[in-house]
Design a protein around this motif. Structure first.
Motif, mmCIF file in Angstrom:
data_model
loop_
_atom_site.group_PDB
_atom_site.id
_atom_site.type_symbol
_atom_site.label_atom_id
_atom_site.label_comp_id
_atom_site.label_asym_id
_atom_site.label_seq_id
_atom_site.Cartn_x
_atom_site.Cartn_y
_atom_site.Cartn_z
ATOM 1 N N ALA A 1 -0.653 0.827 -8.751
ATOM 2 C CA ALA A 1 0.242 0.521 -7.637
ATOM 3 C C ALA A 1 -0.455 -0.186 -6.490
ATOM 4 O O ALA A 1 -1.668 -0.073 -6.294
ATOM 5 C CB ALA A 1 0.894 1.811 -7.129
ATOM 6 N N ALA A 2 0.359 -0.890 -5.731
ATOM 7 C CA ALA A 2 -0.086 -1.506 -4.484
ATOM 8 C C ALA A 2 1.013 -1.326 -3.447
ATOM 9 O O ALA A 2 2.189 -1.193 -3.786
ATOM 10 C CB ALA A 2 -0.400 -2.985 -4.688
ATOM 11 N N GLY A 3 0.617 -1.325 -2.184
ATOM 12 C CA GLY A 3 1.598 -1.145 -1.126
ATOM 13 C C GLY A 3 0.959 -1.230 0.242
ATOM 14 O O GLY A 3 -0.064 -1.902 0.430
ATOM 15 N N THR A 4 1.531 -0.496 1.206
ATOM 16 C CA THR A 4 1.114 -0.565 2.604
ATOM 17 C C THR A 4 0.952 0.846 3.158
ATOM 18 O O THR A 4 1.802 1.714 2.904
ATOM 19 C CB THR A 4 2.169 -1.322 3.439
ATOM 20 O OG1 THR A 4 2.388 -2.610 2.855
ATOM 21 C CG2 THR A 4 1.703 -1.496 4.874
ATOM 22 N N VAL A 5 -0.106 1.071 3.897
ATOM 23 C CA VAL A 5 -0.335 2.382 4.506
ATOM 24 C C VAL A 5 0.780 2.666 5.519
ATOM 25 O O VAL A 5 1.032 1.867 6.422
ATOM 26 C CB VAL A 5 -1.717 2.446 5.186
ATOM 27 C CG1 VAL A 5 -1.873 3.762 5.948
ATOM 28 C CG2 VAL A 5 -2.822 2.297 4.143
ATOM 29 N N ALA A 6 1.442 3.822 5.336
ATOM 30 C CA ALA A 6 2.550 4.213 6.212
ATOM 31 C C ALA A 6 2.142 5.266 7.235
ATOM 32 O O ALA A 6 2.742 5.347 8.316
ATOM 33 C CB ALA A 6 3.714 4.736 5.373
ATOM 34 N N ALA A 7 1.158 6.099 6.909
ATOM 35 C CA ALA A 7 0.709 7.161 7.812
ATOM 36 C C ALA A 7 -0.692 7.580 7.411
ATOM 37 O O ALA A 7 -1.047 7.525 6.225
ATOM 38 C CB ALA A 7 1.663 8.354 7.764
ATOM 39 N N VAL A 8 -1.486 8.002 8.383
ATOM 40 C CA VAL A 8 -2.851 8.455 8.110
ATOM 41 C C VAL A 8 -3.028 9.869 8.637
ATOM 42 O O VAL A 8 -2.446 10.257 9.653
ATOM 43 C CB VAL A 8 -3.914 7.524 8.730
ATOM 44 C CG1 VAL A 8 -3.792 6.117 8.166
ATOM 45 C CG2 VAL A 8 -3.794 7.483 10.250
ATOM 46 N N GLY A 9 -3.832 10.646 7.923
ATOM 47 C CA GLY A 9 -4.079 12.026 8.318
ATOM 48 C C GLY A 9 -5.262 12.159 9.251
ATOM 49 O O GLY A 9 -5.983 11.193 9.545
ATOM 50 N N GLU A 10 -5.477 13.380 9.689
ATOM 51 C CA GLU A 10 -6.570 13.698 10.601
ATOM 52 C C GLU A 10 -7.913 13.270 10.012
ATOM 53 O O GLU A 10 -8.191 13.475 8.832
ATOM 54 C CB GLU A 10 -6.573 15.205 10.868
ATOM 55 C CG GLU A 10 -7.667 15.671 11.807
ATOM 56 C CD GLU A 10 -7.673 17.183 11.962
ATOM 57 O OE1 GLU A 10 -8.668 17.711 12.492
ATOM 58 O OE2 GLU A 10 -6.690 17.825 11.531
#
Length: 374
Positions: free
Chosen positions: A61-70
């Motif tokens: 898969a490929a895509g776009t980062v939507a959220a990042v964790g601590e």
């Protein structure tokens, strides 16, 4: 959101509601743009990997980062990424000796994705990307600088580096490695085998022999650079060996790549190589398979007998480099995308794959996989 889930061994996959949690420490959520339909997903559905049902399938898969964790400082929302199933630890003995591609402690996200009723899902290869979003360890999301690619971004093409295409390319370029002027034979010309052929051509092989029982797959192999083909549908093991030797100066190939992973194809690879040649096993055997070869032949022929796991790749090194070669016209990665399909067509795509009608069916989830530029 909806995801493609396998609930029981051999049962058709289902589109069901799933829950993707917010990312925890060291994790990211990715908006999935496209995801290839890989044989490994079918192996999960058939219980060939383990019995930890239900599985959330999809991993190329490929895509776009939507959220990042601590604690995630390497990724930012909006980064374009190709997913990989080996986030290296940086601390094990392989990583410490400067060989992170052999990391012995790769990891995935620790927080589970679930069914709507809270039942934990087992994500295929730690990814689970037949859904609009997925949760992975940050190290499983390889950032692609599309500016360095002249603005090119086709997730349906880029995502295939996440498994099968990288496995084949890496078997030729990293594991063997094929050298300029080598003769190469590839046994089995599905997606992985054809990628090995493309890798051998990229590395400068002077002759590449494709071996398969299927005329359609041999045609794909020729389009990806094979100089010669062997139709093995009516040949026994000795016949295949003789045919490869006849096409490689009468002595056998410098490198033979087994992209099938059966005892008979491995023996063909072993005997079809030149003295002191290299055998690379990249096809995945099943647990019950056993191999018998006279030990004296192993001693007397010399050379190297290798296995290639994920093409011995280091995603952060290899993915951007291979995509740059593609945009320069030196590596036809787009040739592996046979068809672009919707999420609800995954079960049908398994049947198409089993018939050998495609190199890859690719699920496109947001429409971005249909174009070649951003």
């Amino acid at each position: 959101m909806t995801g493609v889930v396998s609930r029981a061994k051999g049962a058709p996959v289902e589109l069901v509601e799933i829950v993707v949690p917010d990312p925890g420490p060291g994790e990211v959520v990715v908006d999935v743009a496209a995801c290839g339909v890989c044989h490994t997903d079918l192996h999960y559905r058939e219980g060939g990997i383990n019995d930890e049902f239900p599985f959330l399938l999809g991993h190329e898969a490929a895509g776009t980062v939507a959220a990042v964790g601590e604690g995630v400082s390497t990724h930012a929302v909006g980064d374009r990424v190709v997913l990989n199933w080996r986030a290296v630890c940086g601390r094990c003995r392989a990583c410490r000796r400067g060989e992170p591609q052999y990391c012995f402690a790769t990891h995935n996200a620790s927080r589970p994705m679930t069914l709507a009723d809270g039942t934990p899902l087992s994500p295929a290869l730690g990814i689970g990307a037949f859904a609009a979003k997925t949760l992975v360890a940050a190290g499983q999301a390889t950032i692609i600088d599309t500016d360095a690619l002249g603005g090119w971004w086709d997730p349906a093409v880029a995502g295939l580096l996440g498994c099968g295409v990288m496995a084949g390319l890496g078997a030729a370029v990293n594991t063997a490695p094929v050298r300029r002027g080598d003769t190469v034979a590839v046994i089995g010309c599905g997606g992985v085998g054809c990628a090995a052929i493309a890798g051998a051509v990229l590395a400068g092989a002077r002759r590449v022999v494709a071996v398969d029982v299927d005329a359609g797959k041999l045609a794909w192999a020729q389009r990806l650079g094979a100089s010669h083909t062997v139709d093995s549908s009516r040949l026994d093991e000795d016949g295949v060996v003789a045919a490869v030797q006849a096409l490689t100066d009468g002595v056998g190939a410098d490198v033979v790549i087994d992209a099938v992973g059966r005892p008979e194809t491995w023996r063909q690879a072993f005997y079809a190589r030149d003295l002191a040649g290299t055998v690379v096993l990249v096809g995945v055997p099943t647990p019950e398979m056993q191999l018998s070869v006279p030990l004296l032949d192993v001693f007397g022929r010399g050379g190297a007998l290798k296995s290639s796991w994920y093409g011995d790749c280091l995603p952060e090194r290899d993915f951007p480099a291979l995509l740059e070669l593609h945009t320069r016209g030196r590596l036809p990665l787009d040739a592996f995308v046979t068809e672009r399909i919707a999420l609800e067509e995954v079960e049908a795509a398994f049947a198409t794959m089993a018939r050998g009608d495609v190199l890859r069916s690719v699920v496109v989830l947001d429409g971005s996989g249909a174009g070649a530029t951003s």
